[in-house]
Motif scaffolding. Structure first.
Motif, PDB file in Angstrom:
ATOM      1  N   ASP A 174       0.809  -1.224   0.000  1.00 30.12           N
ATOM      2  CA  ASP A 174       0.000   0.000   0.000  1.00 30.12           C
ATOM      3  C   ASP A 174       0.843   1.275   0.000  1.00 30.12           C
ATOM      4  N   GLY A 175       2.175   1.108  -0.031  1.00 26.37           N
ATOM      5  CA  GLY A 175       3.028   2.266  -0.046  1.00 26.37           C
ATOM      6  C   GLY A 175       4.361   1.963   0.599  1.00 26.37           C
ATOM      7  N   THR A 176       5.055   3.021   0.986  1.00 23.77           N
ATOM      8  CA  THR A 176       6.404   2.872   1.515  1.00 23.77           C
ATOM      9  C   THR A 176       6.635   3.758   2.727  1.00 23.77           C
ATOM     10  N   VAL A 177       7.598   3.354   3.541  1.00 21.00           N
ATOM     11  CA  VAL A 177       8.116   4.172   4.645  1.00 21.00           C
ATOM     12  C   VAL A 177       9.563   4.503   4.317  1.00 21.00           C
ATOM     13  N   LEU A 178       9.885   5.783   4.236  1.00 26.40           N
ATOM     14  CA  LEU A 178      11.236   6.238   3.909  1.00 26.40           C
ATOM     15  C   LEU A 178      11.927   6.787   5.142  1.00 26.40           C
ATOM     16  N   TRP A 179      13.222   6.541   5.235  1.00 28.93           N
ATOM     17  CA  TRP A 179      14.022   7.053   6.352  1.00 28.93           C
ATOM     18  C   TRP A 179      15.412   7.405   5.815  1.00 28.93           C
ATOM     19  N   MET A 180      15.951   8.505   6.275  1.00 23.85           N
ATOM     20  CA  MET A 180      17.257   8.980   5.846  1.00 23.85           C
ATOM     21  C   MET A 180      17.331   9.196   4.331  1.00 23.85           C
ATOM     22  N   THR A 181      16.208   9.612   3.767  1.00 19.89           N
ATOM     23  CA  THR A 181      16.132   9.905   2.344  1.00 19.89           C
ATOM     24  C   THR A 181      15.851  11.391   2.196  1.00 19.89           C
ATOM     25  N   GLY A 182      16.799  12.105   1.623  1.00 20.37           N
ATOM     26  CA  GLY A 182      16.699  13.560   1.548  1.00 20.37           C
ATOM     27  C   GLY A 182      15.582  14.049   0.654  1.00 20.37           C
ATOM     28  N   PRO A 183      15.170  15.304   0.818  1.00 17.72           N
ATOM     29  CA  PRO A 183      14.016  15.842   0.087  1.00 17.72           C
ATOM     30  C   PRO A 183      14.117  15.739  -1.427  1.00 17.72           C
ATOM     31  N   ARG A 184      15.285  16.044  -2.000  1.00 19.95           N
ATOM     32  CA  ARG A 184      15.407  15.962  -3.459  1.00 19.95           C
ATOM     33  C   ARG A 184      15.303  14.525  -3.952  1.00 19.95           C
ATOM     34  N   THR A 185      15.870  13.594  -3.173  1.00 21.30           N
ATOM     35  CA  THR A 185      15.790  12.184  -3.556  1.00 21.30           C
ATOM     36  C   THR A 185      14.362  11.668  -3.442  1.00 21.30           C
ATOM     37  N   VAL A 186      13.643  12.122  -2.427  1.00 21.37           N
ATOM     38  CA  VAL A 186      12.228  11.767  -2.300  1.00 21.37           C
ATOM     39  C   VAL A 186      11.454  12.257  -3.519  1.00 21.37           C
ATOM     40  N   ALA A 187      11.685  13.511  -3.895  1.00 18.84           N
ATOM     41  CA  ALA A 187      10.914  14.126  -4.976  1.00 18.84           C
ATOM     42  C   ALA A 187      11.292  13.598  -6.347  1.00 18.84           C
ATOM     43  N   ASP A 188      12.590  13.395  -6.604  1.00 17.16           N
ATOM     44  CA  ASP A 188      13.056  13.068  -7.947  1.00 17.16           C
ATOM     45  C   ASP A 188      13.213  11.575  -8.211  1.00 17.16           C
ATOM     46  N   TYR A 189      13.232  10.774  -7.139  1.00 11.76           N
ATOM     47  CA  TYR A 189      13.508   9.349  -7.308  1.00 11.76           C
ATOM     48  C   TYR A 189      12.452   8.460  -6.649  1.00 11.76           C
ATOM     49  N   ALA A 190      12.260   8.603  -5.346  1.00  9.13           N
ATOM     50  CA  ALA A 190      11.395   7.659  -4.630  1.00  9.13           C
ATOM     51  C   ALA A 190       9.944   7.756  -5.082  1.00  9.13           C
ATOM     52  N   ILE A 191       9.390   8.954  -5.089  1.00  7.49           N
ATOM     53  CA  ILE A 191       7.970   9.100  -5.442  1.00  7.49           C
ATOM     54  C   ILE A 191       7.698   8.748  -6.905  1.00  7.49           C
ATOM     55  N   PRO A 192       8.497   9.208  -7.870  1.00  3.20           N
ATOM     56  CA  PRO A 192       8.224   8.782  -9.247  1.00  3.20           C
ATOM     57  C   PRO A 192       8.325   7.274  -9.446  1.00  3.20           C
ATOM     58  N   THR A 193       9.282   6.630  -8.768  1.00  5.63           N
ATOM     59  CA  THR A 193       9.469   5.187  -8.955  1.00  5.63           C
ATOM     60  C   THR A 193       8.284   4.402  -8.415  1.00  5.63           C
ATOM     61  N   ILE A 194       7.852   4.708  -7.189  1.00  8.29           N
ATOM     62  CA  ILE A 194       6.741   3.951  -6.603  1.00  8.29           C
ATOM     63  C   ILE A 194       5.420   4.298  -7.285  1.00  8.29           C
ATOM     64  N   THR A 195       5.259   5.541  -7.709  1.00  7.35           N
ATOM     65  CA  THR A 195       4.015   5.954  -8.373  1.00  7.35           C
ATOM     66  C   THR A 195       3.853   5.259  -9.716  1.00  7.35           C
ATOM     67  N   GLU A 196       4.941   5.161 -10.458  1.00  9.62           N
ATOM     68  CA  GLU A 196       4.889   4.468 -11.747  1.00  9.62           C
ATOM     69  C   GLU A 196       4.554   2.995 -11.550  1.00  9.62           C
ATOM     70  N   ALA A 197       5.132   2.374 -10.520  1.00  7.67           N
ATOM     71  CA  ALA A 197       4.870   0.959 -10.259  1.00  7.67           C
ATOM     72  C   ALA A 197       3.414   0.713  -9.877  1.00  7.67           C
ATOM     73  N   ALA A 198       2.787   1.711  -9.268  1.00  5.88           N
ATOM     74  CA  ALA A 198       1.403   1.563  -8.793  1.00  5.88           C
ATOM     75  C   ALA A 198       0.401   2.225  -9.722  1.00  5.88           C
ATOM     76  N   ARG A 199       0.769   2.429 -10.980  1.00  2.44           N
ATOM     77  CA  ARG A 199      -0.075   3.236 -11.872  1.00  2.44           C
ATOM     78  C   ARG A 199      -1.454   2.636 -12.102  1.00  2.44           C
ATOM     79  N   GLU A 200      -1.593   1.315 -11.947  1.00  5.78           N
ATOM     80  CA  GLU A 200      -2.902   0.681 -12.126  1.00  5.78           C
ATOM     81  C   GLU A 200      -3.559   0.348 -10.793  1.00  5.78           C
ATOM     82  N   ARG A 201      -3.042   0.890  -9.722  1.00  7.04           N
ATOM     83  CA  ARG A 201      -3.562   0.626  -8.376  1.00  7.04           C
ATOM     84  C   ARG A 201      -3.856   1.960  -7.693  1.00  7.04           C
ATOM     85  N   PRO A 202      -4.456   1.947  -6.492  1.00  9.18           N
ATOM     86  CA  PRO A 202      -4.661   3.210  -5.767  1.00  9.18           C
ATOM     87  C   PRO A 202      -3.337   3.913  -5.489  1.00  9.18           C
ATOM     88  N   ARG A 203      -3.407   5.208  -5.365  1.00  5.09           N
ATOM     89  CA  ARG A 203      -2.206   5.999  -5.113  1.00  5.09           C
ATOM     90  C   ARG A 203      -1.459   5.464  -3.890  1.00  5.09           C
TER      91      ARG A 203
END
Length: 299
Positions: A174-203
């Motif tokens: 249903d999602g992820t828990v991030l720790w020690m992941t900086g703001p730019r990495t969250v915005a440019d890497y983590a969120i796009p990667t998980i969002t693309e993987a879940a594109r046919e599922r709920p956000r």
């Protein structure tokens, strides 16, 4: 974006009483959630069942329960029982932990961690949804259903840093828990990667936990963060995220500054798509009071 707190797990004689006091305060102050780690102290799920049943209203999450020492069916049964005790307020955060713990300390193989997590989720997810699990994996097998009461849909989040893990979190959980992941990495890497993987599922839910200190002495605030969180800079998975952020160490991803500066950093995370921001408070003295008062303004 919801705002929660990462609670230290006390390791003293009256640890549960201390945890209850912290949880009760967080609930009274209006925080949306509290999250408890599971390392070598209190068992997170047991502690949340005992303490959380006495504090209504607030969401309770694990950040995170290691998967390797547990069969997914056993964890599903335990988590569903805890969720029942809490009236449906549990969010189950799970993760691989680290080779130094799983292999060196506990003696389990840490081979092919992504395969392990995929097989683990293949059993865990149907069971927590009230379905039957029929899995013959390379390392995990299960053919059963549970009769444990389900009082609500219990979210399952995966601590995910590597690309394959983020994709698994988006595809299967249903999602992820991030720790020690900086703001730019969250915005440019983590969120796009998980969002693309879940594109046919709920956000997917993205819970971002970071150290926070509201202070006028930024240098001292970062120096304390470097000391308190030093170990995370030496763990390969976190080191990889720090390198992505071009951060020298944990202190460089801590949110430190006055109220305006920290608010801007948290607003950046919200704009990036973080659904839950979880603060790890580490300041002392007046800065600790100031940090908590600031966090309350975000509610």
């Amino acid at each position: 974006m919801r705002v929660g707190l990462l609670l230290d797990a006390p390791n003293r004689l009256h640890a549960l009483d201390e945890l209850h006091a912290k949880l009760d305060r967080a609930a009274e102050e209006g925080f949306a959630s509290v999250w408890m780690p599971h390392i070598f102290g209190l068992d997170a799920l047991t502690a949340l069942a005992v303490v959380g049943s006495r504090v209504p209203g607030i969401e309770l999450g694990t950040a995170v329960v290691p998967t390797y020492p547990r069969h997914p069916a056993a964890l599903a049964q335990q988590a569903l029982t805890v969720n029942a005790a809490l009236g449906g307020r549990l969010t189950l955060g799970i993760g691989l932990s680290h080779r130094v713990i799983i292999e060196d300390k506990l003696g389990y193989s840490y081979d092919k961690p992504a395969r392990h997590m995929r097989e683990f989720l293949s059993v865990l997810m149907p069971l927590v949804r009230g379905e039957r699990a029929d899995v013959d994996g390379e390392t995990i097998k299960a053919h059963l259903s549970l009769t444990t009461p389900r009082v609500s849909d219990m979210p399952v989040l995966v601590a995910a840093l590597a690309p394959r893990m983020l994709r698994l979190a988006g595809e299967m959980a249903d999602g992820t828990v991030l720790w020690m992941t900086g703001p730019r990495t969250v915005a440019d890497y983590a969120i796009p990667t998980i969002t693309e993987a879940a594109r046919e599922r709920p956000r997917p839910r993205v819970v971002c936990a970071l150290p926070v200190c509201v202070t006028d002495d930024v240098a001292a605030g970062r120096a304390r963060a470097a000391k308190v969180y030093e170990v995370y800079g030496r763990m390969p998975s976190y080191r990889a995220m720090l390198d992505r952020e071009q951060a020298g160490g944990p202190a460089d991803v801590a949110l430190v500054g006055d109220e305006k500066e920290v608010a801007a950093q948290i607003r950046f995370l919200a704009d990036a798509g973080v659904t839950d921001f979880v603060a790890s408070e580490y300041a002392t003295g007046e800065d600790a009071v100031r940090t908590r008062e600031f966090l309350k303004t975000l509610l």
